[in-house]
Scaffold this active site. Structure first.
Site, PDB file in Angstrom:
ATOM      1  N   ILE A  18       4.476   0.095  -8.675  1.00 42.71           N
ATOM      2  CA  ILE A  18       4.230   1.396  -9.307  1.00 42.71           C
ATOM      3  C   ILE A  18       4.824   2.550  -8.507  1.00 42.71           C
ATOM      4  O   ILE A  18       4.731   3.707  -8.942  1.00 42.71           O
ATOM      5  CB  ILE A  18       2.718   1.642  -9.520  1.00 42.71           C
ATOM      6  CG1 ILE A  18       1.944   1.519  -8.194  1.00 42.71           C
ATOM      7  CG2 ILE A  18       2.147   0.711 -10.558  1.00 42.71           C
ATOM      8  CD1 ILE A  18       0.459   1.845  -8.322  1.00 42.71           C
ATOM      9  N   GLY A  22       9.633   6.258   1.382  1.00 41.52           N
ATOM     10  CA  GLY A  22      10.497   6.042   2.529  1.00 41.52           C
ATOM     11  C   GLY A  22       9.897   5.078   3.528  1.00 41.52           C
ATOM     12  O   GLY A  22      10.617   4.470   4.323  1.00 41.52           O
ATOM     13  N   MET A  23       8.560   4.945   3.501  1.00 45.27           N
ATOM     14  CA  MET A  23       7.897   4.101   4.482  1.00 45.27           C
ATOM     15  C   MET A  23       7.305   2.842   3.866  1.00 45.27           C
ATOM     16  O   MET A  23       7.225   1.803   4.512  1.00 45.27           O
ATOM     17  CB  MET A  23       6.784   4.904   5.169  1.00 45.27           C
ATOM     18  CG  MET A  23       6.084   4.170   6.299  1.00 45.27           C
ATOM     19  SD  MET A  23       4.923   5.230   7.198  1.00 45.27           S
ATOM     20  CE  MET A  23       3.697   5.568   5.955  1.00 45.27           C
ATOM     21  N   ALA A  24       6.884   2.921   2.598  1.00 42.46           N
ATOM     22  CA  ALA A  24       6.163   1.798   2.008  1.00 42.46           C
ATOM     23  C   ALA A  24       6.419   1.711   0.515  1.00 42.46           C
ATOM     24  O   ALA A  24       6.889   2.659  -0.117  1.00 42.46           O
ATOM     25  CB  ALA A  24       4.665   1.947   2.278  1.00 42.46           C
ATOM     26  N   ASN A  25       6.098   0.540  -0.030  1.00 48.30           N
ATOM     27  CA  ASN A  25       6.122   0.322  -1.474  1.00 48.30           C
ATOM     28  C   ASN A  25       4.686   0.176  -1.959  1.00 48.30           C
ATOM     29  O   ASN A  25       3.837  -0.360  -1.243  1.00 48.30           O
ATOM     30  CB  ASN A  25       6.922  -0.935  -1.819  1.00 48.30           C
ATOM     31  CG  ASN A  25       8.381  -0.808  -1.439  1.00 48.30           C
ATOM     32  OD1 ASN A  25       8.960   0.276  -1.526  1.00 48.30           O
ATOM     33  ND2 ASN A  25       8.984  -1.903  -1.001  1.00 48.30           N
ATOM     34  N   VAL A  26       4.430   0.639  -3.178  1.00 46.24           N
ATOM     35  CA  VAL A  26       3.068   0.622  -3.719  1.00 46.24           C
ATOM     36  C   VAL A  26       3.044  -0.252  -4.967  1.00 46.24           C
ATOM     37  O   VAL A  26       3.929  -0.173  -5.822  1.00 46.24           O
ATOM     38  CB  VAL A  26       2.581   2.043  -4.062  1.00 46.24           C
ATOM     39  CG1 VAL A  26       1.125   2.011  -4.518  1.00 46.24           C
ATOM     40  CG2 VAL A  26       2.731   2.967  -2.853  1.00 46.24           C
ATOM     41  N   LYS A  41      -0.608  -0.571  -0.867  1.00 42.91           N
ATOM     42  CA  LYS A  41       0.539   0.056  -0.210  1.00 42.91           C
ATOM     43  C   LYS A  41       0.995  -0.871   0.912  1.00 42.91           C
ATOM     44  O   LYS A  41       0.230  -1.175   1.830  1.00 42.91           O
ATOM     45  CB  LYS A  41       0.136   1.417   0.345  1.00 42.91           C
ATOM     46  CG  LYS A  41       1.290   2.281   0.813  1.00 42.91           C
ATOM     47  CD  LYS A  41       0.797   3.689   1.133  1.00 42.91           C
ATOM     48  CE  LYS A  41       1.934   4.648   1.409  1.00 42.91           C
ATOM     49  NZ  LYS A  41       1.442   6.029   1.643  1.00 42.91           N
ATOM     50  N   ASP A 135       1.958  17.154   5.255  1.00 46.32           N
ATOM     51  CA  ASP A 135       2.999  16.786   4.296  1.00 46.32           C
ATOM     52  C   ASP A 135       2.521  17.069   2.873  1.00 46.32           C
ATOM     53  O   ASP A 135       2.756  16.277   1.961  1.00 46.32           O
ATOM     54  CB  ASP A 135       3.353  15.298   4.451  1.00 46.32           C
ATOM     55  CG  ASP A 135       4.636  14.938   3.703  1.00 46.32           C
ATOM     56  OD1 ASP A 135       5.463  15.841   3.476  1.00 46.32           O
ATOM     57  OD2 ASP A 135       4.805  13.762   3.342  1.00 46.32           O
TER      58      ASP A 135
END
Length: 674
Positions: A18, A22-26, A41, A135
Site C-alpha cells: 500500500i 525512502g526507508m521502508a515499504n508498507v 512497515k 518531518d
C-alpha cells in the site's frame, strides 16, 4: 517486495503493498491472532545492513509507542525476522493529506480549520512527551474515509533528551516544509514543528507550497531568506485572522512564532470569528533574511564544528592599544560574559554527560511471550521496566492468562523505567451459540462448520415442523463455546410420522376406507376389469405393501369391476330377395242374373276378372340380441326387394339369417361377420 500470503512472524499475513518510502515499504496485512487488518512497515532490503537506518527505524517505533492519541497512528508491534526489521501499526483506510488537498481543493475554510485542529492536537501530544516530529508534511498525515486525521512516520522524530547535543549530518525532512533553523543546520525545536505546521496550513489554503526551486538547496535558502507569501494574495476572501495564523507560525525568528502548539490552536479556533474581521495583519521582523549563511557541516559525532568561522585579520600594535583603551571601561561586562560563557560550557558538558548516561541506561525489552502475567511483570521489573496498559483478547495459540505480545516488542532498546504494554490471552476465541430451531439444517450446518464446530445430525418426526427444519439443539442458545473443541447435535424434522403400508389385496372398498382413516392416510379409488379378482375387491395399491410413507399421505387403490365382456360390433347387411311370379296367387269373380219365367225375353250380365300376384316373405336373424328361432320380420313383395338386416355380434362370434318365400327357404347365411 514481500509476496502476498506470506505471514510475517507467522502472524501478519500480507494482503498487498500500500505504500513505498525512502526507508521502508508498507503492506496491508491481516493479524491472524487478533483478526484485524494492520499496516506492516518493513525496512527496505537494501538498507538492512545500514546501522544508522536500522537505528532510525527502531527510533520511530520507540517514539510512537510512547504516544497514545486518536490523531496519531498507533503502533501495535515491533519485531525482527530473518534480519528484517518491521513495525506493525494501525491501518488507516483513506488517503494522505497531500492527495486530499489535490482532490478537494479549494477546501472550505471551516474544513481547513477542522483538519488543522486535529493535526495540532496530535503534535501537541507529541510535544508533551518531549518528542519533536521534525518531518511534518501532508504526505505524513493520513485522512481516513470518515475525514479523521492521523499523523504517521515518526522515523526522524527524536526525544529532546536525545538531541540536546547531537544532530545528523544531513538535512532531514521534506525541504518544502523545513524550518529556517533546520535549513541552517541548527537543532530542531518544538517551534520548528510549528513552522512546518504553518506551511501545511498555507498549502491547504492555497493548494501549493510557498517556495519552489530547482534544487533542495535553493528551496532551503528561500526558507531563511524570503518571506512566506501572504495567502490573501492568492485568495483575498481568506480572513486576515486566518492569514495571521500562517504568518505567525512561519516567522523566520522562532521567538516570534507561537510559543507552543496549544497557543496556535487557540488562535486558529477563533480565526473565522466575526469579532476578528478587522484584525490588522501580523508583520514579523525580517531578522537576517537577507544574509546568506553557509549551513555548517557536522562531524561524525554530530557536534557542530566551530572552525568554519572567518579568520580575524592581524592587527598592529597601535590598533591593539586602541582596542585595549576602548575595552577598559567594559571590564565588568567582559567578566560577566566570561561567567556566562563558563556556564554555557558547563551546560554543554552536562548535556554530553546526560546523553551518555541515557545511552548507558537503555535496556532491552525481554521476551515475555507466553509467560503468565505475573511472571511477565516480574521479568520486566527485573530489567528495570514497568508494566503499562493491559489489554486482553482471545487467542487460539496462547493459554488463558498468558502474554500474547508486548509493546514495545522483545529485543527493542528502550530507556530504563519505560512502560511496556501487555496483551494477555483470555483463552481461545469463543463463539456464541444462537437459537437454531425452525431454521433449515443445511444453512445452520454450513455456518457452524465454517466457525470450526463439529455438527451431528439426527432425525425425528414431527406433525407440526416441516421436514428439514431443526427441532432441537444439544447446546442452548447464548452459551459460548470454543469451536474447535465443541460438537453440537442438531435434531432435524423428518416430517410427519412414517407408516408401513399394509397389503390391501382383496379388501373391499369399505375395508380400505376404514384402514386409511385409522392410520391417518387418505385414499383415491379407481376401478378396472379383472378376470381373476371378483368385482368390488382391491386389484392393486400404490405405494405397494410394505412401503414407508408419512402420515397424511395419499394412496391410490384400484377396485375390480369383474370380468370384462367381450367386445361387440354392429353392422348392417344388404340382402336382395328375388320375386317369383310362378308362385304368385290369383283371384277371380263371376256374377249372373236369374232367368225370368218370360220366354220371350232373356237377359244376362257378366263381370270382368281381376288377379293380384304377391310373394310372402319370412325373415329369421340371429346375433347378440336376436334368436334364429324367432321371426325377425314378415313381409310381402311384388317384385325383387332389397332389405337391410342389422347385426350386433361379439368379436369372436358370427351372425346368421334365413329367408323364406311362401314357406320355402330361398336365402340363408350361417356365418355373417360383416
Amino acid at each position: 517486495m514481500m509476496e502476498t500470503g506470506y505471514a510475517v512472524n507467522g502472524r501478519y499475513q500480507i494482503i498487498r503493498p500500500i505504500g513505498e518510502g525512502g526507508m521502508a515499504n508498507v503492506y496491508l496485512a491481516q493479524d491472524l491472532i487478533l483478526d484485524r487488518q494492520v499496516a506492516v512497515k518493513v525496512l527496505r532490503l537494501d538498507l538492512r545492513n545500514d546501522p544508522n537506518t536500522v537505528r532510525r527505524f527502531k527510533r520511530e517505533a520507540l517514539a510512537t509507542t510512547e504516544l497514545n492519541h486518536p490523531n496519531i497512528v498507533s503502533i501495535y508491534d515491533v519485531g525482527e525476522e530473518n534480519s528484517m526489521q518491521y513495525i506493525v501499526m494501525e491501518y488507516v483506510k483513506g488517503t494522505d493529506l497531500k492527495k486530499y488537498i489535490v482532490k478537494h481543493f479549494p477546501i472550505p475554510y471551516q474544513r481547513v480549520v477542522d483538519i488543522m485542529t486535529q493535526i495540532l492536537s496530535a503534535v501537541e501530544n507529541a510535544h508533551a512527551h518531549d518528542i519533536i516530529h521534525r518531518d511534518l508534511k501532508p504526505q505524513n498525515i493520513l485522512v481516513d474515509e470518515a475525514g479523521n486525521v492521523k499523523i504517521s512516520d515518526f522515523g526522524i522524530a527524536i526525544a529532546l533528551s536525545e538531541t540536546a547535543m547531537t544532530q545528523t549530518n544531513t538535512l532531514l525532512g521534506s525541504v518544502h516544509y523545513l524550518s529556517p533553523e533546520q535549513a541552517r543546520g541548527s537543532m530542531a525545536t518544538k517551534r520548528s514543528d510549528i513552522y512546518s505546521l504553518g506551511i501545511i496550513l498555507y498549502e491547504m489554503l492555497t493548494g501549493m507550497v510557498p517556495f519552489e526551486g530547482e534544487s533542495a538547496v535553493s528551496i532551503a535558502i528561500k526558507h531563511f531568506q524570503d518571506a512566506v507569501p501572504p495567502v490573501r494574495d492568492y485568495d483575498p476572501r481568506i480572513p486576515q485572522a486566518l492569514e495571521n495564523v500562517v504568518l505567525k507560525a512561519t516567522a523566520k525568528d522562532p521567538d516570534e512564532r507561537y510559543s507552543d502548539v496549544g497557543q496556535m490552536t487557540t488562535d486558529l479556533s477563533t480565526s473565522l470569528s466575526a469579532s476578528r474581521a478587522h484584525e490588522p495583519k501580523f508583520v514579523p521582523s525580517q531578522g537576517d533574511m537577507g544574509e546568506t549563511k553557509v549551513i555548517p557541516a557536522l562531524d561524525p559525532e554530530g557536534i557542530t564544528r566551530q572552525n568554519d568561522a572567518p579568520e580575524a585579520k592581524p592587527k598592529d600594535e597601535t590598533e591593539v592599544k586602541d582596542d585595549q583603551k576602548k575595552k577598559q571601561p567594559h571590564k565588568k561586562s567582559k567578566r560577566k560574559w566570561w561567567f556566562v560563557g563558563l556556564g554555557v560550557v558547563l551546560l554543554v558538558m552536562l548535556g554530553v554527560f546526560a546523553a551518555y548516561a541515557m545511552q548507558g541506561s537503555e535496556v532491552t525489552v525481554p521476551d515475555v511471550t507466553d509467560m503468565t502475567q505475573e511472571n511477565a511483570t516480574a521479568a520486566l521489573t527485573a530489567d528495570k521496566l514497568k508494566v503499562g496498559k493491559i489489554q486482553k483478547t482471545t487467542s487460539n495459540k496462547y493459554s488463558k492468562g498468558h502474554v500474547i505480545l508486548s509493546t514495545p516488542g522483545k529485543g527493542m532498546h528502550v530507556k530504563s523505567g519505560s512502560t511496556v504494554d501487555l496483551t494477555i490471552s483470555t483463552g481461545r476465541k469463543k463463539y456464541e451459540i444462537e437459537d437454531y430451531t425452525d431454521k433449515p439444517f443445511t444453512d445452520v450446518s454450513t455456518l457452524l462448520k465454517q466457525k470450526g464446530l463439529t455438527v451431528v445430525r439426527k432425525y425425528q418426526s414431527s406433525r407440526s415442523v416441516a421436514s428439514g427444519l431443526i427441532l432441537d439443539q444439544s447446546i442452548a442458545a447464548g452459551e459460548k463455546v470454543v469451536p474447535s473443541k465443541t460438537t453440537i447435535t442438531l435434531t432435524v424434522s423428518s416430517g410427519k410420522p412414517s407408516i408401513t403400508l399394509r397389503n390391501l389385496s382383496n379388501y373391499t372398498k369399505q375395508a380400505v376406507q376404514d384402514y386409511v382413516d385409522d392410520v391417518g392416510l387418505t385414499v383415491t379409488f379407481s376401478e378396472d376389469y379383472s378376470n381373476t379378482i371378483d368385482e368390488g375387491l382391491v386389484i392393486s395399491q400404490s405405494p405397494g405393501s410394505g412401503a414407508s410413507i408419512q402420515e397424511g399421505a395419499n394412496i391410490n387403490v384400484v377396485l375390480s369391476k369383474g370380468k370384462k365382456a367381450p367386445a361387440t360390433k354392429s353392422f348392417t347387411k344388404s340382402i336382395t330377395i328375388p320375386f317369383d311370379n310362378s308362385l304368385a296367387t290369383s283371384q277371380s269373380s263371376t256374377s249372373s242374373s236369374s232367368e225370368s219365367g218370360d220366354s220371350s225375353s232373356t237377359s244376362s250380365s257378366s263381370s270382368s276378372t281381376s288377379t293380384a300376384t304377391t310373394n310372402k316373405i319370412t325373415i329369421y336373424l340371429e346375433d347378440s340380441t336376436h334368436s334364429i328361432t324367432s321371426v325377425y320380420k314378415e313381409m310381402t313383395i311384388t317384385a325383387d326387394t332389397t332389405v337391410e338386416l342389422p347385426f350386433t355380434i361379439k368379436a369372436d362370434q358370427a351372425g346368421r339369417f334365413r329367408i323364406l318365400r311362401n314357406g320355402q327357404e330361398i336365402l340363408s347365411d350361417d356365418h355373417v361377420t360383416n
